[in-house]
Write a protein that holds these residues in place. Structure first.
Motif, PDB file in Angstrom:
ATOM      1  N   VAL A 112       0.843  -1.197   0.000  1.00 11.05           N
ATOM      2  CA  VAL A 112       0.000   0.000   0.000  1.00 11.05           C
ATOM      3  C   VAL A 112       0.878   1.247   0.000  1.00 11.05           C
ATOM      4  O   VAL A 112       0.673   2.177  -0.788  1.00 11.05           O
ATOM      5  N   THR A 113       1.878   1.279   0.854  1.00 13.06           N
ATOM      6  CA  THR A 113       2.782   2.424   0.927  1.00 13.06           C
ATOM      7  C   THR A 113       3.529   2.613  -0.388  1.00 13.06           C
ATOM      8  O   THR A 113       3.696   3.741  -0.866  1.00 13.06           O
ATOM      9  N   LYS A 114       3.953   1.510  -0.980  1.00 10.00           N
ATOM     10  CA  LYS A 114       4.652   1.581  -2.272  1.00 10.00           C
ATOM     11  C   LYS A 114       3.738   2.162  -3.351  1.00 10.00           C
ATOM     12  O   LYS A 114       4.132   3.053  -4.103  1.00 10.00           O
ATOM     13  N   ALA A 115       2.495   1.679  -3.412  1.00  5.82           N
ATOM     14  CA  ALA A 115       1.535   2.178  -4.411  1.00  5.82           C
ATOM     15  C   ALA A 115       1.181   3.639  -4.151  1.00  5.82           C
ATOM     16  O   ALA A 115       1.014   4.424  -5.090  1.00  5.82           O
ATOM     17  N   GLU A 116       1.089   4.005  -2.882  1.00  3.61           N
ATOM     18  CA  GLU A 116       0.754   5.391  -2.509  1.00  3.61           C
ATOM     19  C   GLU A 116       1.763   6.378  -3.088  1.00  3.61           C
ATOM     20  O   GLU A 116       1.402   7.477  -3.508  1.00  3.61           O
ATOM     21  N   THR A 117       3.023   5.989  -3.128  1.00  6.83           N
ATOM     22  CA  THR A 117       4.056   6.908  -3.591  1.00  6.83           C
ATOM     23  C   THR A 117       4.384   6.770  -5.076  1.00  6.83           C
ATOM     24  O   THR A 117       5.019   7.660  -5.635  1.00  6.83           O
ATOM     25  N   THR A 118       3.945   5.693  -5.713  1.00  6.64           N
ATOM     26  CA  THR A 118       4.381   5.457  -7.086  1.00  6.64           C
ATOM     27  C   THR A 118       3.290   5.480  -8.144  1.00  6.64           C
ATOM     28  O   THR A 118       3.612   5.502  -9.330  1.00  6.64           O
ATOM     29  N   CYS A 119       2.025   5.487  -7.754  1.00  2.00           N
ATOM     30  CA  CYS A 119       1.001   5.521  -8.805  1.00  2.00           C
ATOM     31  C   CYS A 119       1.106   6.853  -9.547  1.00  2.00           C
ATOM     32  O   CYS A 119       1.501   7.872  -8.966  1.00  2.00           O
ATOM     33  N   PRO A 120       0.814   6.879 -10.844  1.00  2.00           N
ATOM     34  CA  PRO A 120       0.986   8.107 -11.629  1.00  2.00           C
ATOM     35  C   PRO A 120       0.250   9.330 -11.088  1.00  2.00           C
ATOM     36  O   PRO A 120       0.782  10.444 -11.141  1.00  2.00           O
ATOM     37  N   ILE A 121      -0.936   9.153 -10.532  1.00  4.64           N
ATOM     38  CA  ILE A 121      -1.663  10.321 -10.010  1.00  4.64           C
ATOM     39  C   ILE A 121      -1.000  10.821  -8.729  1.00  4.64           C
ATOM     40  O   ILE A 121      -0.898  12.034  -8.515  1.00  4.64           O
ATOM     41  N   SER A 122      -0.488   9.920  -7.882  1.00  6.88           N
ATOM     42  CA  SER A 122       0.263  10.361  -6.700  1.00  6.88           C
ATOM     43  C   SER A 122       1.470  11.184  -7.113  1.00  6.88           C
ATOM     44  O   SER A 122       1.781  12.200  -6.496  1.00  6.88           O
ATOM     45  N   ARG A 123       2.159  10.742  -8.147  1.00  8.15           N
ATOM     46  CA  ARG A 123       3.342  11.476  -8.610  1.00  8.15           C
ATOM     47  C   ARG A 123       2.959  12.826  -9.212  1.00  8.15           C
ATOM     48  O   ARG A 123       3.736  13.766  -9.188  1.00  8.15           O
ATOM     49  N   LEU A 124       1.743  12.933  -9.754  1.00  8.39           N
ATOM     50  CA  LEU A 124       1.279  14.191 -10.325  1.00  8.39           C
ATOM     51  C   LEU A 124       0.924  15.213  -9.252  1.00  8.39           C
ATOM     52  O   LEU A 124       1.219  16.394  -9.382  1.00  8.39           O
ATOM     53  N   LEU A 125       0.301  14.744  -8.186  1.00  5.99           N
ATOM     54  CA  LEU A 125      -0.193  15.652  -7.155  1.00  5.99           C
ATOM     55  C   LEU A 125       0.953  16.229  -6.333  1.00  5.99           C
ATOM     56  O   LEU A 125       1.813  15.503  -5.847  1.00  5.99           O
ATOM     57  N   ASP A 126       0.941  17.535  -6.163  1.00  5.00           N
ATOM     58  CA  ASP A 126       1.938  18.217  -5.357  1.00  5.00           C
ATOM     59  C   ASP A 126       1.303  18.548  -4.014  1.00  5.00           C
ATOM     60  O   ASP A 126       1.004  19.702  -3.704  1.00  5.00           O
ATOM     61  N   THR A 127       1.054  17.484  -3.236  1.00  3.27           N
ATOM     62  CA  THR A 127       0.375  17.642  -1.958  1.00  3.27           C
ATOM     63  C   THR A 127       0.744  16.482  -1.050  1.00  3.27           C
ATOM     64  O   THR A 127       1.345  15.497  -1.489  1.00  3.27           O
ATOM     65  N   LYS A 128       0.383  16.592   0.206  1.00  4.89           N
ATOM     66  CA  LYS A 128       0.620  15.518   1.164  1.00  4.89           C
ATOM     67  C   LYS A 128      -0.325  14.360   0.839  1.00  4.89           C
ATOM     68  O   LYS A 128      -1.536  14.547   0.693  1.00  4.89           O
ATOM     69  N   ILE A 129       0.241  13.155   0.743  1.00  2.00           N
ATOM     70  CA  ILE A 129      -0.558  11.964   0.479  1.00  2.00           C
ATOM     71  C   ILE A 129      -0.361  10.998   1.641  1.00  2.00           C
ATOM     72  O   ILE A 129       0.772  10.707   2.027  1.00  2.00           O
ATOM     73  N   THR A 130      -1.476  10.528   2.201  1.00  2.69           N
ATOM     74  CA  THR A 130      -1.443   9.571   3.291  1.00  2.69           C
ATOM     75  C   THR A 130      -2.358   8.411   2.961  1.00  2.69           C
ATOM     76  O   THR A 130      -3.197   8.498   2.052  1.00  2.69           O
ATOM     77  N   SER A 131      -2.189   7.331   3.720  1.00  3.76           N
ATOM     78  CA  SER A 131      -3.060   6.169   3.477  1.00  3.76           C
ATOM     79  C   SER A 131      -3.273   5.382   4.755  1.00  3.76           C
ATOM     80  O   SER A 131      -2.506   5.506   5.710  1.00  3.76           O
ATOM     81  N   GLU A 132      -4.309   4.584   4.714  1.00  6.67           N
ATOM     82  CA  GLU A 132      -4.536   3.602   5.774  1.00  6.67           C
ATOM     83  C   GLU A 132      -5.040   2.338   5.091  1.00  6.67           C
ATOM     84  O   GLU A 132      -5.785   2.396   4.104  1.00  6.67           O
ATOM     85  N   ALA A 133      -4.591   1.212   5.612  1.00  9.41           N
ATOM     86  CA  ALA A 133      -4.896  -0.072   4.983  1.00  9.41           C
ATOM     87  C   ALA A 133      -5.566  -0.997   5.980  1.00  9.41           C
ATOM     88  O   ALA A 133      -5.160  -1.083   7.146  1.00  9.41           O
ATOM     89  N   THR A 134      -6.585  -1.702   5.500  1.00 14.75           N
ATOM     90  CA  THR A 134      -7.295  -2.672   6.320  1.00 14.75           C
ATOM     91  C   THR A 134      -7.491  -3.942   5.511  1.00 14.75           C
ATOM     92  O   THR A 134      -7.946  -3.883   4.360  1.00 14.75           O
ATOM     93  N   LEU A 135      -7.130  -5.074   6.095  1.00 10.45           N
ATOM     94  CA  LEU A 135      -7.445  -6.354   5.478  1.00 10.45           C
ATOM     95  C   LEU A 135      -8.770  -6.840   6.028  1.00 10.45           C
ATOM     96  O   LEU A 135      -9.018  -6.748   7.223  1.00 10.45           O
ATOM     97  N   VAL A 136      -9.614  -7.338   5.147  1.00 10.25           N
ATOM     98  CA  VAL A 136     -10.921  -7.847   5.566  1.00 10.25           C
ATOM     99  C   VAL A 136     -11.040  -9.316   5.243  1.00 10.25           C
ATOM    100  O   VAL A 136     -10.340  -9.832   4.421  1.00 10.25           O
TER     101      VAL A 136
END
Length: 136
Positions: A112-136
């Motif tokens: 999740v952390t890897k995808a948060e920092t590497t997806c193309p839209i994350s790389r486009l956005l010039d802002t703080k990006i955070t995430s939380e992950a839950t397995l169900v």
């Protein structure tokens, strides 16, 4: 590859309104206005569209990483909250719920952390990006 969308606006910022159309026609003269952006109104707004783009892009990137690790995805669901304050997007928060066979919480969080920092839209956005992950 290029993707296109068109915005048409008529009138003043507060009394006017506009439409958004994408080449794919998924959005086809979709209404937006001051009310849909800053109040309660029927239609969309730029921040909502950014949230849709970010959640979709992130989820696809996460699925790629999970697949590369050999895990089987039953489902991934991501909600994105765009924080718009003082005429600026100041953050994007991704909340993902995953149903993935055999993956540990630690491995899921790593991907999740890897995808948060590497997806193309994350790389486009010039802002703080955070995430939380839950397995169900």
């Amino acid at each position: 590859m290029k993707r296109n969308a068109t915005a048409v606006w008529k009138g003043t910022i507060k009394e006017g309104n506009g439409t958004l159309t994408t080449d794919s026609k998924v959005l086809d003269k979709s209404q937006y206005s001051f009310k849909t952006r800053f109040e309660d109104g029927i239609g969309t707004n730029p921040e909502e569209l950014i949230a849709a783009a970010h959640s979709g892009c992130f989820t696809m990137q996460l699925s790629a990483y999970i697949g590369e690790e050999g895990f089987e995805i039953e489902s991934l669901e991501t909600e994105c909250a765009i924080d718009f304050q003082d005429k600026s997007v100041i953050g994007s928060h991704l909340m993902v719920k995953g149903k993935v066979k055999g993956i540990s919480k630690e491995k899921f969080q790593e991907l999740v952390t890897k995808a948060e920092t590497t997806c193309p839209i994350s790389r486009l956005l010039d802002t703080k990006i955070t995430s939380e992950a839950t397995l169900v």
